[in-house]
Design a protein around this motif. Structure first.
Motif, PDB file in Angstrom:
ATOM      1  N   MET A 131       0.698  -1.314  -0.090  1.00 48.46           N
ATOM      2  CA  MET A 131       0.028   0.062  -0.182  1.00 48.46           C
ATOM      3  C   MET A 131       0.806   1.133  -0.103  1.00 48.46           C
ATOM      4  N   VAL A 132       2.034   1.037   0.618  1.00 49.76           N
ATOM      5  CA  VAL A 132       2.881   2.324   0.740  1.00 49.76           C
ATOM      6  C   VAL A 132       3.530   2.606  -0.536  1.00 49.76           C
ATOM      7  N   LYS A 133       3.635   1.594  -1.449  1.00 53.88           N
ATOM      8  CA  LYS A 133       4.260   1.452  -2.930  1.00 53.88           C
ATOM      9  C   LYS A 133       3.385   2.087  -3.659  1.00 53.88           C
ATOM     10  N   LEU A 134       2.141   1.622  -3.661  1.00 52.06           N
ATOM     11  CA  LEU A 134       0.895   2.034  -4.450  1.00 52.06           C
ATOM     12  C   LEU A 134       0.751   3.538  -4.231  1.00 52.06           C
ATOM     13  N   ASN A 135       0.752   4.088  -2.946  1.00 53.13           N
ATOM     14  CA  ASN A 135       0.473   5.305  -2.667  1.00 53.13           C
ATOM     15  C   ASN A 135       1.527   6.209  -3.303  1.00 53.13           C
ATOM     16  N   GLU A 136       2.835   5.895  -3.142  1.00 56.34           N
ATOM     17  CA  GLU A 136       3.960   6.567  -3.882  1.00 56.34           C
ATOM     18  C   GLU A 136       3.713   6.527  -5.213  1.00 56.34           C
ATOM     19  N   LEU A 137       3.683   5.486  -5.910  1.00 55.74           N
ATOM     20  CA  LEU A 137       3.014   5.585  -7.609  1.00 55.74           C
ATOM     21  C   LEU A 137       1.954   6.377  -7.799  1.00 55.74           C
ATOM     22  N   ILE A 138       1.012   6.320  -6.754  1.00 56.27           N
ATOM     23  CA  ILE A 138      -0.131   7.352  -7.268  1.00 56.27           C
ATOM     24  C   ILE A 138      -0.026   9.134  -7.300  1.00 56.27           C
ATOM     25  N   GLU A 139       0.926   9.252  -6.083  1.00 53.29           N
ATOM     26  CA  GLU A 139       1.316  10.507  -6.005  1.00 53.29           C
ATOM     27  C   GLU A 139       2.459  10.926  -7.109  1.00 53.29           C
ATOM     28  N   THR A 140       3.195   9.951  -7.487  1.00 55.27           N
ATOM     29  CA  THR A 140       4.259  10.274  -8.816  1.00 55.27           C
ATOM     30  C   THR A 140       3.459  10.627  -9.836  1.00 55.27           C
ATOM     31  N   ASP A 141       2.419   9.729 -10.227  1.00 55.86           N
ATOM     32  CA  ASP A 141       1.545   9.859 -11.380  1.00 55.86           C
ATOM     33  C   ASP A 141       0.762  11.011 -11.472  1.00 55.86           C
ATOM     34  N   ARG A 142       0.000  11.293 -10.160  1.00 58.47           N
ATOM     35  CA  ARG A 142      -0.652  12.767 -10.026  1.00 58.47           C
ATOM     36  C   ARG A 142       0.344  13.985 -10.282  1.00 58.47           C
ATOM     37  N   ALA A 143       1.466  13.640  -9.782  1.00 56.12           N
ATOM     38  CA  ALA A 143       2.334  15.070 -10.057  1.00 56.12           C
ATOM     39  C   ALA A 143       2.849  15.210 -11.308  1.00 56.12           C
ATOM     40  N   LEU A 144       3.108  13.961 -12.184  1.00 55.65           N
ATOM     41  CA  LEU A 144       3.471  14.123 -13.590  1.00 55.65           C
ATOM     42  C   LEU A 144       2.325  14.691 -14.419  1.00 55.65           C
ATOM     43  N   LEU A 145       1.023  13.936 -14.020  1.00 58.05           N
ATOM     44  CA  LEU A 145      -0.261  14.510 -14.880  1.00 58.05           C
ATOM     45  C   LEU A 145      -0.343  15.708 -14.676  1.00 58.05           C
ATOM     46  N   GLU A 146      -0.235  16.222 -13.288  1.00 56.87           N
ATOM     47  CA  GLU A 146      -0.530  17.863 -13.182  1.00 56.87           C
ATOM     48  C   GLU A 146       0.493  18.789 -13.735  1.00 56.87           C
ATOM     49  N   ARG A 147       1.731  18.368 -13.673  1.00 52.87           N
ATOM     50  CA  ARG A 147       2.607  19.112 -14.500  1.00 52.87           C
ATOM     51  C   ARG A 147       2.443  19.185 -16.037  1.00 52.87           C
ATOM     52  N   MET A 148       2.050  18.124 -16.378  1.00 53.86           N
ATOM     53  CA  MET A 148       1.562  17.885 -17.904  1.00 53.86           C
ATOM     54  C   MET A 148       0.610  19.008 -18.130  1.00 53.86           C
ATOM     55  N   THR A 149      -0.470  18.775 -17.362  1.00 52.29           N
ATOM     56  CA  THR A 149      -1.617  19.545 -17.497  1.00 52.29           C
ATOM     57  C   THR A 149      -1.125  21.418 -17.566  1.00 52.29           C
ATOM     58  N   GLN A 150      -0.284  21.525 -16.665  1.00 52.15           N
ATOM     59  CA  GLN A 150       0.120  22.919 -16.409  1.00 52.15           C
ATOM     60  C   GLN A 150       0.925  23.278 -17.658  1.00 52.15           C
ATOM     61  N   VAL A 151       1.835  22.530 -18.333  1.00 49.79           N
ATOM     62  CA  VAL A 151       2.526  22.802 -19.295  1.00 49.79           C
ATOM     63  C   VAL A 151       1.637  22.897 -20.387  1.00 49.79           C
ATOM     64  N   THR A 152       0.786  22.228 -20.613  1.00 52.57           N
ATOM     65  CA  THR A 152      -0.223  22.485 -21.618  1.00 52.57           C
ATOM     66  C   THR A 152      -1.069  23.600 -21.714  1.00 52.57           C
ATOM     67  N   GLY A 153      -1.444  24.097 -20.308  1.00 51.51           N
ATOM     68  CA  GLY A 153      -2.112  25.262 -20.359  1.00 51.51           C
ATOM     69  C   GLY A 153      -1.313  26.296 -20.842  1.00 51.51           C
TER      70      GLY A 153
END
Length: 118
Positions: free
Chosen positions: A69-91
């Motif tokens: 669950m810790v590993k999964l949470n870390e992956l979810i957070e990394t994925d969220r951060a990358l997707l958020e950054r991608m959204t900001q750059v696209t905007g």
């Protein structure tokens, strides 16, 4: 926890690892291809939530489940951060393209009164 619950955790962990790798490579086609499976696995994980919580409550020393669950949470957070950054750059890119288009299009040549700008 059932074997299905462990399978759901493992599957979404693998999918997130694949998606993060695709995001880092800029492979948006692969990210898009993973969306349906990600939605499906997220629903399976959500359904397994009560069983996971019960397993953790029943045996707090069960480090295997906790580590997953810790590993999964870390992956979810990394994925969220990358997707958020991608959204900001696209905007930012959309804003810049609109600014350039306005400056070099008719909006940049004529004023609001219709007179030509210098």
């Amino acid at each position: 926890m059932t074997e299905t619950d462990y399978t759901a955790i493992a599957a979404i962990t693998r999918l997130l690892q694949d998606e993060i790798a695709a995001l880092r490579r800029g492979d948006l086609a692969q990210v898009e291809a993973l969306v349906a499976r990600k939605t499906e696995l997220s629903a399976a994980l959500e359904a397994a939530g009560p069983a996971i919580a019960a397993a953790l409550a029943a045996d707090p020393s069960d480090t295997a489940v906790r580590q997953r669950m810790v590993k999964l949470n870390e992956l979810i957070e990394t994925d969220r951060a990358l997707l958020e950054r991608m959204t900001q750059v696209t905007g930012a890119m959309v804003t810049e393209v609109a600014r350039i288009r306005d400056r070099h299009g008719l909006r940049g040549v004529y004023s609001a009164k219709g007179t030509q700008r210098a």
